[in-house]
Structures are given as structure tokens and as C-alpha cells.
Design an enzyme around this catalytic site. Structure first.
Site, mmCIF file in Angstrom:
data_model
loop_
_atom_site.group_PDB
_atom_site.id
_atom_site.type_symbol
_atom_site.label_atom_id
_atom_site.label_comp_id
_atom_site.label_asym_id
_atom_site.label_seq_id
_atom_site.Cartn_x
_atom_site.Cartn_y
_atom_site.Cartn_z
ATOM 1 N N HIS A 168 0.869 -1.178 0.000
ATOM 2 C CA HIS A 168 0.000 0.000 0.000
ATOM 3 C C HIS A 168 0.906 1.227 0.000
ATOM 4 O O HIS A 168 1.962 1.205 0.650
ATOM 5 C CB HIS A 168 -0.864 0.064 1.270
ATOM 6 C CG HIS A 168 -2.142 -0.709 1.205
ATOM 7 N ND1 HIS A 168 -2.673 -1.348 2.310
ATOM 8 C CD2 HIS A 168 -3.020 -0.924 0.190
ATOM 9 C CE1 HIS A 168 -3.816 -1.932 1.969
ATOM 10 N NE2 HIS A 168 -4.039 -1.696 0.684
ATOM 11 N N CYS A 264 -2.378 3.134 9.008
ATOM 12 C CA CYS A 264 -3.393 2.177 8.552
ATOM 13 C C CYS A 264 -4.584 2.105 9.501
ATOM 14 O O CYS A 264 -5.694 1.803 9.090
ATOM 15 C CB CYS A 264 -2.811 0.771 8.466
ATOM 16 S SG CYS A 264 -1.420 0.608 7.380
HETATM 17 N N1 ARG Z 1 -4.003 -6.937 6.537
HETATM 18 C C1 ARG Z 1 -4.410 -5.720 5.918
HETATM 19 C C2 ARG Z 1 -4.346 -5.898 4.394
HETATM 20 O O1 ARG Z 1 -3.473 -6.578 3.929
HETATM 21 C C3 ARG Z 1 -3.520 -4.604 6.350
HETATM 22 C C4 ARG Z 1 -3.961 -3.282 5.809
HETATM 23 C C5 ARG Z 1 -3.043 -2.182 6.139
HETATM 24 N N2 ARG Z 1 -3.586 -0.954 5.733
HETATM 25 C C6 ARG Z 1 -2.913 0.009 5.131
HETATM 26 N N3 ARG Z 1 -3.512 1.119 4.882
HETATM 27 N N4 ARG Z 1 -1.688 -0.161 4.717
HETATM 28 O O2 ARG Z 1 -5.158 -5.378 3.692
#
Ligand code: ARG
Length: 705
Positions: A168, A264
Site C-alpha cells: 500500500h 493504517c
Molecule cells: N491486513 C491488511 C491488508 O493486507 C492490512 C492493511 C493495512 N492498511 C494500510 N492502509 N496499509 O489489507
């Protein structure tokens, strides 16, 4: 200002590592402690509550990643683009987030199904609100950026993520107040790094070391001068303190097991809309028009990709999707670029895609006079193989003699105006040349279905080396096409390398010439020498063509052959004098098929017919290629590329070579008309002759039935 910030969080009641959808989760299934997670989450919650307003969304059982509210959507003002999760493991969160936004008075935009976009996890506003940084590559699709740009009416800078661990954008990129940027450069491809460097001055870029990146230091919440993060190295703390920030560390290790940390776990839900303040970097923009089967033919995708890859950005002003499959879509896209050079580069490539600069009204192309013969004005537009039009006096004029790598020259005489492609060396003083990219468009066949059907018919390059059966099918199609060209009095030009002779293709090529399938032969000294050596002495470069073994003293044969022709004065004279009585060159002379042999540094002899003046040879080639319907390129990269450069789109090219790399290079002109055949050229020719023999003329069919 600080107290006006508002965040959305979700209590970790149902948080758990239940599945693996990113590398951090691997090996961590059910390894996080609920108690510790709650404790860490609450610490973060109170830290933020001291400095901002924090809203909560109700946690739902069965959706363990819902705590990561950054992925709920992308908020700007009172609008939100709802996330479309890539993984089904998280898709169930969508309706709950949607309800929260609706209940809180937001206008909710929903992306088409199957177009993933993971909210503020992949889209971060510049802290001055000047533009949106949007990530793609893992969770969000580049195409989603076009919708966001249109809905939120904001400039989007797309960044391609390339390291799976930083899946991300918010895991490796964090805009801070005061124009600072905390980021981890290796997580991005080179274009994206370039783009970042163009927008953020060096003194504001804080590039993280790997340790900090791995500790999720980029995944930080910035409130005024405070930066809340999981952990920071001493070096990073020092750096940020120097820049006037206060780092607040709060451990979030339990959440890192799922691949997330401070940022996050939060979503800023009151991002203010700021008027377009322009960056200290000058941004140029232009509006372009696209029309055609933009989605099916993949044009939209390619255009946006290209803008982004060249360092530009886009905003979709208008997008009308064709109602039916066969109807056309239209898009109006504002292209922005950080510099005129980038803009020029982007526009040049878009023109090749068939995109038109500036809608409706026509803008005249810029013309500049040629002041020195054989030299184009700087900045001259370099042509492609595609039919091109230029706007002169508010009128679109088709360019004549289309070819690639030329200039567009305009010559006015009292009676006419000539607009044509000319090589720079041929430019004359008094002519004008098109410069820049304005007022130029290329005409592309954008019919999706036509495209895919014809490429299906002919494209078997995908598999690399084509199987024997595939070769047969393609040869069948080529034979059919050649028959039709011949029957309607069309033209086929052949470029051939000496391998044609070595592989025993001589008799087949001779047959094609005799039967009227070839209207011009182009090659070098070698094909003629080997062909003549074989006709006179039965060997090709000293190898016995019947038995396939070298003959004693054979290495001198080709010089004997050259010498014999030199003695006659020319190939044609050798035929007249009955010295040369068979073979490819013999058939050319007998059947009045013009040929051109272009010389090179390695030529022995050469034959009297070989043109050692390359400029003259190029002119001769161009003359013979003109008006061709099809070009058969037989095992010669050199002569085939030469011919390819002078050939406009629309001419069928058939490239045959045993080396897949050569075939790819030659047939990869981006035009649908090229066919590549990876096979032995002698075998190809024998199959082709066989197929042609089997074909009954369509006229005969009509008569008998
Ligand atoms: N386990 C979640 C996923 O893989 C973690 C999300 C983390 N969020 C972020 N904005 N980076 O989607």
C-alpha cells in the site's frame, strides 16, 4: 488547526491474523495477542484524541482487518470514494464503511466492480492539498485513478509500487506538513521516483533507510508538527527533529503482524478542499480528446499508463462510455506535466496512440523554415508509420509518403502545396517543417473487434517459438493472402538474406518469382552471390547443396561466382549471355522483377549490380517498396529493418527467421498487420509453395460451382 483534524478508527474487538494477503501476515496466522493489540490500539487512540477528534465505526465480527480504517475509502471534503478491495477477505467490510459514510453525510462514489482501489491506504493528499499521490501495482488498479481524478476534481500523481512488502502507498510514503515527504525510494519504480523528485525539492525529501522502512516509520499520522509512528531510528528522529517535527513513538507490533501500523489504523475524514494553489514546480497542462473503443481496445489503459510512465499526470474531465459494445466511447483528459519537456514527450507518445490534442477546434501546427539544406529545425516532429494529419490554416491535411523517422515537410508552389514525409537529409531550403506536437494527429484503426480478430488470426508470437502446426496454419493464411494480391494485380516485395539459399529455399523462391507472386526483390550482395554460386557451381558458400557437405576448395567458390558476373558486366548480361541459367537472380531478370542489392562494408566483390552508395540504395529500396501490399521478410534483419523503416502502417509484413528475437524485433511495430514466423526459412518457403499450389484461384471456384 490541530484540533480541527478528525479521524475514523475501528476498535480491535475482532482483530486477528486470519489469512495471508500480504507478506507480513505470512507465518503470523493467529500469532497476535488480542490483549496486547487492544492495549496498543488504545494507546494510539488516546494519543490522537489528545490532539484531534476521533470517530469510531462499529467493529463487525468476521472482518478482522476492519481495524485498518485507512482502507475504508478516500475522503476529500464531504465526498468519499469507497474502497473496492482486491481480496475477497476484505470485501465484506465495504458495506459497513459505506453505511458509516452515508450516516455521516458524505457523498459516496462507488467504483465499477472489478476495479480495485483501497482508499487512503493507496491515496495520500499532498498536505497543502495541491494534488493527490495515488499508488498502484498491488492493491489498487491504475484505472481507478481516472475515476478519482474526475470525481474529486483533483490532479492525480500515480506512483507504481514494486516491492510486495510495501503493497500500500501508505506503507512507504508519508507526506508531512510544510511540504516534507517521508518515503522509502526503493519501493517505487524509477519513473515514480523521478516524479517524486520533480515535485518535492531535495531539502524536503526524507528518504528512509531500510530499517525504518521495515519498522513502518512511513506509516505515520501527522498532526501539525507531531508525527505519530510505531518506531523511529535515532537517525530518523534526529532528522525529523531538525526539520521541526516532534516524533511520538507508540508500539504497534501486534498490528504489524497483519501488515499495518499507525496510519493504517486511522482515516482522516475531514480533508479540506483547497483551491488550486500551484506547486513551486511549474505544471503544464493540456486537454486531449480520445475516441474509439477505449476500454475494449485497451486504449484508455495504455494512454493513462503512458502519461504516468513518462512522468505526467491526468485528470479525466469527461468520460462517456459507449452504450453498446459496438458503440464508441469518448474521453476528455487533462494531461499535466511538471515540465515542457515531459509534456512534449507525453504528447508525442499520445499522438502515436491516435489521441488528438485539444478538443473540437483545430490548432495549427507550428512550422519552421529549413535554413540549411539537409538539416531540420530543432524540435522537429519525428514521424511514425501511422497515417498522419497536420493542421494547416485550420484544415487537417493528410501527410503523403508516410514513413517513420522522417520530418513533415511542407513545400508551397504557386500551384500546389506538398505535405509529405521527408528524411532530414532530403530537406531543402525554402521548405517548412512541422515542429513541436501541436496540430498533429495520427489516424489509427481503433476498432477493437477488428483488432483482436485479426491479431488472433495472425498473432502466435505470444508463445515464442511457434509449433509446427501453428506454422502450417499461418503459412496457409499467408498463401491465401498472396494469391489474392496476385490476382488483383497487387504488389509483394521480398527482402531476403543469404540464409534463404543456405537452407535450400532457392528453388522455392525462384518458383514464387516465376509464378508472379513477387514484384520486387531487396537484399544485399550476399543473397545474390550465394544464389549465383549455387547456380554456377552447385554450392552455397562452398557447401554442396545436394549433399550438404563442404567441397574441397569450396571457400573460393563465391569469389569465382562474383568474378564470373563481373566478367559479364552485370547479372542481366550474365543471363543474356547464358552464363547464368537458373536460380533466384536468373528468374528476376527473366520475369522482369526489379531487384535492388544494397552494399555493406563486408561485401566481397561486389557484384556489379550491388549499390555501394547507401543513400542511393535506400532511395532505390523506397521506390521498390512504394505501393506494396505485402512484404515478405526472409531471414535478414538488416535489410528487413531498413525496409520496415520506410513502410507505412497498413502494409502486411511477414517476418520469417529462425531466431525469435529477430522476429519479435521486426514484427513489433505495434501495428496489427505484422506476422512473425519463427522457423527455418527454407522450410517456410517450401510450405508456402506447397500451399500456393494447392490453392485454386477463387475465380475458378466461381466458374465450376
Ligand atoms: N491486513 C491488511 C491488508 O493486507 C492490512 C492493511 C493495512 N492498511 C494500510 N492502509 N496499509 O489489507
Amino acid at each position: 488547526m490541530t484540533d480541527s483534524m478528525r479521524f475514523l478508527m475501528c476498535p480491535p474487538d475482532h482483530y486477528e491474523v486470519d489469512y495471508v494477503i500480504n507478506p507480513w501476515m505470512e507465518g503470523n496466522i493467529h500469532k497476535s495477542s488480542r490483549d496486547r493489540a487492544v492495549e496498543q490500539w488504545q494507546k494510539l487512540y488516546y494519543l490522537l484524541k489528545d490532539r484531534a477528534i476521533v470517530d469510531l465505526v462499529e467493529p463487525q465480527p468476521g472482518w478482522p482487518d476492519q481495524v485498518f480504517t485507512a482502507n475504508a475509502g478516500l475522503v476529500l471534503g464531504d465526498q468519499v470514494v469507497l474502497s473496492r478491495f482486491l481480496h475477497k477477505e476484505r470485501q465484506g467490510e465495504e458495506p459497513y464503511f459505506k453505511r458509516w459514510f452515508e450516516d455521516n453525510g458524505y457523498t459516496v462514489y462507488e467504483l465499477p466492480k472489478e476495479l480495485p482501489f483501497e482508499g487512503a491506504g493507496d491515496a495520500l493528499l499532498d498536505r497543502e492539498g495541491r494534488w493527490l499521490w495515488a499508488g498502484y501495482g498491488f492493491r489498487s488498479e491504475l484505472d481507478s485513478h481516472a475515476y478519482i481524478a474526475q470525481w474529486l476534481d483533483i490532479e492525480v500523481l500515480s506512483l507504481r509500487l514494486i516491492d510486495e512488502r510495501f503493497y500500500h502507498l501508505d506503507t512507504c510514503f508519508c507526506p508531512l506538513s510544510g511540504g516534507y515527504l517521508l518515503y522509502y525510494p526503493p519501493a517505487f519504480d524509477s519513473y515514480s521516483n523521478h516524479l517524486i523528485e520533480m515535485r518535492v525539492p531535495p531539502e524536503k525529501r526524507i528518504a528512509l533507510e531500510q530499517v525504518d522502512a521495515n519498522n513502518f516509520s512511513c506509516n505515520a499520522v501527522n498532526i501539525g508538527s507531531v508525527v505519530v509512528m510505531n518506531q523511529a531510528s535515532d537517525a530518523l528522529t534526529e532528522y525529523l527533529t531538525e526539520a521541526g517535527f516532534e516524533i511520538v513513538e507508540t508500539p504497534l507490533t501486534e498490528f504489524m503482524k497483519a501488515g499495518g501500523a499507525a496510519k493504517c489504523l486511522t482515516l482522516r475524514v475531514n480533508e479540506p478542499i483547497r483551491a488550486e494553489i500551484h506547486a513551486n514546480v511549474p505544471v503544464e497542462s493540456r486537454t486531449i480528446n480520445m475516441e474509439g473503443h477505449l476500454l475494449d481496445a485497451g486504449i484508455m489503459n495504455r494512454a493513462l499508463d503512458l502519461i504516468v510512465e513518462s512522468g505526467g499526470s491526468f485528470q479525466v474531465l469527461n468520460f462517456q462510455l459507449g452504450e453498446q459494445r459496438q458503440s464508441i466511447s469518448r474521453a476528455e483528459v487533462k494531461v499535466s506535466a511538471p515540465s515542457p519537456e515531459v509534456m512534449e514527450e507525453v504528447m508525442t507518445q499520445l499522438i502515436d496512440l491516435g489521441v488528438v490534442d485539444l478538443p473540437q477546434e483545430s490548432h495549427d501546427a507550428h512550422l519552421e523554415p529549413v535554413t540549411q539544406a539537409g538539416v531540420a529545425p530543432q524540435d522537429f516532429y519525428v514521424t511514425t508509420i501511422y497515417p498522419t494529419e497536420v493542421c494547416i490554416n485550420q484544415e487537417w491535411v493528410r501527410v503523403q509518403k508516410q514513413r517513420m523517422d522522417a520530418a513533415i515537410a511542407i513545400k508551397e508552389t504557386p500551384t500546389e502545396r506538398l505535405v509529405r514525409c521527408k528524411l532530414i537529409r532530403d530537406l531543402e531550403v525554402g521548405e517548412k517543417v512541422v515542429v513541436g506536437v501541436e496540430g498533429i494527429r495520427t489516424v489509427r484503426n481503433t476498432d477493437a473487434r477488428e483488432r483482436s480478430s485479426s491479431s488472433e488470426e495472425f498473432t502466435f508470437m505470444g508463445a515464442g517459438v511457434s509449433s509446427e502446426r501453428r506454422v502450417e496454419i499461418v503459412v496457409e493464411q499467408i498463401a491465401w493472402e498472396m494469391r489474392r494480391v496476385r490476382d488483383r494485380g497487387g504488389r509483394v516485395a521480398v527482402t531476403a538474406g543469404p540464409v534463404v539459399i543456405h537452407t535450400g529455399g532457392s528453388e522455392h523462391l525462384s518458383h514464387l518469382i516465376r509464378e508472379g507472386y513477387v514484384q520486387a526483390l531487396l537484399g544485399g550482395n550476399a543473397i545474390a552471390v550465394h544464389d549465383i554460386e549455387q547456380s554456377l557451381l552447385g554450392t552455397s558458400l562452398g557447401v554442396d547443396m545436394q549433399r550438404g557437405n563442404p567441397v574441397h576448395g569450396g571457400h573460393r567458390h563465391h569469389l569465382r561466382a562474383i568474378n564470373a558476373i563481373r566478367g559479364c558486366g552485370s547479372i542481366a548480361k550474365a543471363v543474356d549471355q547464358e552464363v547464368l541459367t537458373k536460380g533466384v537472380m536468373y528468374e528476376c531478370v527473366r520475369n522482369h522483377v526489379p531487384f535492388s542489392l544494397a552494399g555493406s562494408i563486408r561485401d566481397d566483390g561486389p557484384l556489379p549490380d550491388t549499390e555501394m552508395d547507401i543513400i542511393k540504395a535506400q532511395q532505390e529500396y523506397a521506390r521498390l517498396v512504394e505501393g506494396a501490399d505485402m512484404i515478405l521478410m526472409l531471414s535478414t534483419m538488416l535489410h528487413s529493418i531498413g525496409v520496415g523503416n520506410m513502410t507505412p502502417a497498413g502494409v502486411k509484413l511477414v517476418c520469417v527467421d529462425i531466431n525469435p528475437a529477430v522476429v519479435t524485433k521486426l514484427s513489433d511495430r505495434g501495428s496489427v498487420e505484422s506476422v512473425g514466423v519463427v522457423t527455418d526459412v527454407g522450410l517456410f518457403l517450401s510450405l508456402l509453395v506447397q500451399q500456393l499450389e494447392q490453392l485454386t484461384s477463387p475465380y475458378h471456384v466461381a466458374e465450376t460451382s
